[in-house]
Design an enzyme around this catalytic site. Structure first.
Site, PDB file in Angstrom:
ATOM      1  N   ASP A   1       0.845  -1.200   0.000  1.00  0.00           N
ATOM      2  CA  ASP A   1       0.000   0.000   0.000  1.00  0.00           C
ATOM      3  C   ASP A   1       0.882   1.252   0.000  1.00  0.00           C
ATOM      4  O   ASP A   1       0.598   2.231  -0.694  1.00  0.00           O
ATOM      5  CB  ASP A   1      -0.909  -0.019   1.231  1.00  0.00           C
TER       6      ASP A   1
ATOM      7  N   HIS B   1      -4.635  -3.422   6.271  1.00  0.00           N
ATOM      8  CA  HIS B   1      -4.419  -3.679   4.843  1.00  0.00           C
ATOM      9  C   HIS B   1      -5.770  -4.083   4.243  1.00  0.00           C
ATOM     10  O   HIS B   1      -6.078  -5.268   4.101  1.00  0.00           O
ATOM     11  CB  HIS B   1      -3.384  -4.785   4.620  1.00  0.00           C
TER      12      HIS B   1
HETATM   13  P1  NAD Z   1      -1.909 -18.448  -4.328  1.00  0.00           P
HETATM   14  O1  NAD Z   1      -3.250 -19.087  -4.185  1.00  0.00           O
HETATM   15  O2  NAD Z   1      -1.301 -18.330  -5.661  1.00  0.00           O
HETATM   16  O3  NAD Z   1      -0.880 -19.211  -3.394  1.00  0.00           O
HETATM   17  C1  NAD Z   1      -1.167 -19.533  -2.095  1.00  0.00           C
HETATM   18  C2  NAD Z   1      -0.402 -20.783  -1.786  1.00  0.00           C
HETATM   19  O4  NAD Z   1      -0.546 -21.043  -0.392  1.00  0.00           O
HETATM   20  C3  NAD Z   1      -0.904 -22.019  -2.524  1.00  0.00           C
HETATM   21  O5  NAD Z   1       0.168 -22.632  -3.203  1.00  0.00           O
HETATM   22  C4  NAD Z   1      -1.457 -22.903  -1.420  1.00  0.00           C
HETATM   23  O6  NAD Z   1      -1.255 -24.284  -1.672  1.00  0.00           O
HETATM   24  C5  NAD Z   1      -0.625 -22.429  -0.227  1.00  0.00           C
HETATM   25  N1  NAD Z   1      -1.198 -22.728   1.070  1.00  0.00           N
HETATM   26  C6  NAD Z   1      -2.501 -22.744   1.427  1.00  0.00           C
HETATM   27  N2  NAD Z   1      -2.619 -23.119   2.707  1.00  0.00           N
HETATM   28  C7  NAD Z   1      -1.382 -23.322   3.174  1.00  0.00           C
HETATM   29  C8  NAD Z   1      -0.861 -23.726   4.416  1.00  0.00           C
HETATM   30  N3  NAD Z   1      -1.659 -24.002   5.451  1.00  0.00           N
HETATM   31  N4  NAD Z   1       0.487 -23.845   4.550  1.00  0.00           N
HETATM   32  C9  NAD Z   1       1.288 -23.572   3.507  1.00  0.00           C
HETATM   33  N5  NAD Z   1       0.855 -23.200   2.301  1.00  0.00           N
HETATM   34  C10 NAD Z   1      -0.460 -23.072   2.136  1.00  0.00           C
HETATM   35  O7  NAD Z   1      -2.016 -17.021  -3.594  1.00  0.00           O
HETATM   36  P2  NAD Z   1      -1.055 -15.766  -3.741  1.00  0.00           P
HETATM   37  O8  NAD Z   1      -1.508 -14.947  -4.879  1.00  0.00           O
HETATM   38  O9  NAD Z   1       0.372 -16.227  -3.688  1.00  0.00           O
HETATM   39  O10 NAD Z   1      -1.445 -14.929  -2.441  1.00  0.00           O
HETATM   40  C11 NAD Z   1      -1.142 -15.400  -1.154  1.00  0.00           C
HETATM   41  C12 NAD Z   1      -1.818 -14.512  -0.116  1.00  0.00           C
HETATM   42  O11 NAD Z   1      -1.281 -13.190  -0.128  1.00  0.00           O
HETATM   43  C13 NAD Z   1      -3.324 -14.317  -0.312  1.00  0.00           C
HETATM   44  O12 NAD Z   1      -3.950 -14.368   0.958  1.00  0.00           O
HETATM   45  C14 NAD Z   1      -3.442 -12.916  -0.878  1.00  0.00           C
HETATM   46  O13 NAD Z   1      -4.699 -12.340  -0.612  1.00  0.00           O
HETATM   47  C15 NAD Z   1      -2.347 -12.243  -0.076  1.00  0.00           C
HETATM   48  N6  NAD Z   1      -1.878 -10.949  -0.570  1.00  0.00           N
HETATM   49  C16 NAD Z   1      -1.543 -10.013   0.362  1.00  0.00           C
HETATM   50  C17 NAD Z   1      -1.061  -8.784  -0.028  1.00  0.00           C
HETATM   51  C18 NAD Z   1      -0.678  -7.718   0.980  1.00  0.00           C
HETATM   52  O14 NAD Z   1      -0.371  -6.608   0.564  1.00  0.00           O
HETATM   53  N7  NAD Z   1      -0.659  -7.970   2.286  1.00  0.00           N
HETATM   54  C19 NAD Z   1      -0.929  -8.509  -1.399  1.00  0.00           C
HETATM   55  C20 NAD Z   1      -1.262  -9.487  -2.322  1.00  0.00           C
HETATM   56  C21 NAD Z   1      -1.739 -10.712  -1.901  1.00  0.00           C
HETATM   57  C1  LMR Z   2      -3.697  -6.585  -2.609  1.00  0.00           C
HETATM   58  O1  LMR Z   2      -3.677  -5.575  -1.909  1.00  0.00           O
HETATM   59  O2  LMR Z   2      -3.345  -6.588  -3.807  1.00  0.00           O
HETATM   60  C2  LMR Z   2      -4.119  -7.880  -1.999  1.00  0.00           C
HETATM   61  O3  LMR Z   2      -4.308  -7.746  -0.635  1.00  0.00           O
HETATM   62  C3  LMR Z   2      -5.251  -8.498  -2.705  1.00  0.00           C
HETATM   63  C4  LMR Z   2      -6.572  -8.185  -2.090  1.00  0.00           C
HETATM   64  O4  LMR Z   2      -7.218  -9.138  -1.656  1.00  0.00           O
HETATM   65  O5  LMR Z   2      -6.969  -7.008  -2.055  1.00  0.00           O
END
Ligand code: NAD
Ligand code: LMR
Length: 329
Positions: A160, A188
């Protein structure tokens, strides 16, 4: 090389953020170019094979700093001796889904991971939660790691922060490097508050340089706060490379320090500063040095900012209440 290898555990290693993150860690961008790393990848059993594929590619990267890659489907093993834990694995939000819907689904993941960190991580463990809802997932993990100092559990608002830098730089026709002291407050989520009132653009106050309340209220703040949804709409999947990049920035600055004359945004357990209830994992302006962080104190908060911060903090309090009711904290 001046250091012994640092153990870095990445959960969700086979996911889209994991794929963008691991190669940058291996290349030295997380901890510094004189620090070798040993990667410990945690996945669910069905995704272990994909993680093994990524490990083959890591090997093919011939990274001089990469001292090893181990893959686990058991949290206790994955966090054994770990120094830096990047908790990425969670269920990403898909089109039309609100983040609140994710609380229960993800709560079950972060409780056992907190317990595993408590049981086996190294004494200097630093935890960054990326998986959403990141602030509250960090709270859950922390609640199950009573022997780890609470301040070692952080959540990511650096994406962000970076988004806000880019939008402000675009508006003013400057480089992101010209902007300092921007802050993301709160959660977030879409309630987050990107604050430019203390930010500086080439030494000038950013809010004065913008001098456009309509842009601030109706374009900048919603654009930054809803950027996650904008990316999902455009890509059909949540942000990945930018999220990985922000995770690198967060840990890099925590470990190596923030530049003089600037600060960054991290979601950290509140000590009550700025009226944020103690214990909530909320985003604040922080400086880092010597491997620890401090909240920037003494900023004057105007009425506009106060209302925005309060709204986001209220959402965090509600999320805490919701996970309390589920018995997760
Ligand atoms: P994705 O679905 O591509 O990958 C997630 C992975 O986590 C998968 O491979 C899945 O098998 C694995 N997983 C699920 N449960 C698990 C567990 N208990 N232990 C270990 N691995 C496990 O998702 P992504 O696009 O890589 O996103 C991951 C997370 O990050 C999501 O929650 C998304 O919303 C979040 N995210 C946060 C931000 C932020 O700014 N904070 C930004 C983008 C995405
Ligand atoms: C983001 O900020 O891109 C991620 O947290 C995705 C979402 O769920 O908003």
């Amino acid at each position: 090389m001046t250091h012994a290898p640092v153990n870095v555990t990445v959960t969700g290693a086979a996911g889209q953020i994991g794929y963008a993150l691991l190669f940058r860690i291996a290349s030295g961008q997380l901890l510094g170019t004189d620090t070798p790393v040993k990667l410990r990848l945690l996945e669910i059993p069905q995704a272990v094979k994909a993680a093994e594929g990524t490990a083959l590619e890591l090997q093919d990267g011939a990274f001089p700093l990469l001292a090893g890659v181990d893959i686990f489907d058991d949290a206790k093993q994955a966090f054994e001796g770990t120094n830096v834990a990047l908790l990425v694995g969670a269920r990403p939000r898909t089109k039309g889904m609100e983040r609140g819907d994710l609380l229960e689904a993800n709560g079950g993941i972060f409780k056992p991971q907190g317990e595993a960190i408590n049981a086996g991580a190294a004494d200097d463990i630093k935890v960054l939660v990326v998986g959403n809802p990141a602030n509250t997932n960090a709270l859950i993990a922390q609640a199950h790691a009573p022997d780890v100092p609470a301040e070692r559990f952080t959540a990511m608002t650096r994406l962000d922060h970076n988004r806000a830098l880019a939008q402000l730089a675009g508006k003013l026709g400057v480089s992101v490097a010209d902007i300092k002291k921007l802050t993301i407050w709160g959660n977030h989520s879409a309630t987050q508050y990107p604050d430019i009132f203390h930010a500086e653009v080439n030494g000038k106050n950013a809010a004065e340089a913008v001098n456009d309340q309509n842009w601030l209220e109706n374009e900048f703040i919603p654009r930054v706060a809803k950027r996650g949804a904008e990316i999902i709409e455009a890509r059909g999947a949540s942000s990945a490379a930018s999220a990985a990049s922000a995770a690198i920035d967060h840990v890099h600055d925590w470990v190596n320090g923030t530049p003089a004359g600037d600060w960054t945004s991290m979601a950290i357990p509140s000590d009550g500063s700025y009226g944020v209830p103690e214990g909530l994992i909320a985003s604040f302006p922080v400086t880092c040095s010597g491997g620890s962080y401090e909240i920037v104190q003494g900023l004057e908060i105007n009425d506009f900012s106060r209302a925005k911060i309060d709204a986001s903090v209220q959402e965090l309090s509600d999320e805490r209440e919701a996970v309390r009711k589920l018995g997760l904290v």
